[in-house]
Design a protein around this motif. Structure first.
Motif, short mmCIF file in Angstrom:
data_model
loop_
_atom_site.label_atom_id
_atom_site.label_comp_id
_atom_site.label_asym_id
_atom_site.label_seq_id
_atom_site.Cartn_x
_atom_site.Cartn_y
_atom_site.Cartn_z
N LEU A 128 0.89 5.79 -0.14
CA LEU A 128 0.18 7.06 0.01
C LEU A 128 1.18 8.19 -0.17
CD1 LEU A 128 -2.37 8.72 1.02
CD2 LEU A 128 -1.33 8.54 3.30
N ARG B 162 6.34 10.13 0.11
CA ARG B 162 5.62 8.89 -0.24
C ARG B 162 5.84 7.87 0.87
NH1 ARG B 162 2.93 6.66 -4.01
NH2 ARG B 162 3.42 8.23 -5.58
N SER C 18 0.86 -1.18 0.00
CA SER C 18 0.00 0.00 0.00
C SER C 18 0.89 1.22 0.00
CB SER C 18 -0.89 0.03 1.25
OG SER C 18 -1.72 -1.09 1.30
N PHE D 251 -0.95 6.39 8.66
CA PHE D 251 -0.97 5.59 7.43
C PHE D 251 -1.00 4.11 7.78
CE2 PHE D 251 1.82 3.34 4.31
CZ PHE D 251 0.91 3.31 3.25
#
Length: 140
Positions: A8, A135, A6, A30
């Motif tokens: 973000l 990131r 994953s 997160f």
């Protein structure tokens, strides 16, 4: 594969001065959303040529000490061949050679496995670019 990875991207404003910005809470948030109870690795990456990621103590002066050390090691003066931007900006471009633009951290049970005094910090000495992207990627 989608369950094991994953990612973000977060946008941050660092301002026009040097900063060691604690982003540990953003990393933890997160992980809460993508990795509850899971083990794995969190990669924190800043895709900029003038910023880095450090794992240091914050709040007790170490963050300011890091910035002072960088000012001593790589002063913002006219010695740099890289000359665009504000005076001394060339030093910002060598910062990632000292403070890497990434860190890979262990995640245990969905939480960062940091030492008690450790924090994840975005180090930015470039006052010419007050907007930063970070990131966060979880693999587990």
């Amino acid at each position: 594969m989608s369950d094991s990875f994953s990612t973000l991207t977060i946008e941050l404003t660092t301002g026009t001065g040097e900063v060691a910005l604690d982003i540990t809470d953003r990393c933890s948030a997160f992980l809460e959303s993508v990795a509850p109870g899971r083990d794995g690795l969190l990669n924190v990456f800043v895709p900029h040529a003038t910023a880095g990621i450090a794992v240091i103590e914050t709040g007790a002066g170490s963050d300011e000490d890091l910035l002072a050390l960088l000012r001593d090691l790589v002063p913002a003066d006219d010695r740099w061949r890289h000359r665009h931007g504000s005076p001394g900006h060339g030093r910002d471009h060598v910062l990632p050679g000292l403070v890497a633009p990434h860190a890979t951290l262990p995640v245990v049970g969905g939480q960062l496995a940091l030492g008690i005094w450790q924090s994840v910090v975005l180090v930015d000495t470039n006052g010419d670019n007050p907007r930063r992207t970070v990131r966060l990627s979880f693999l587990g």
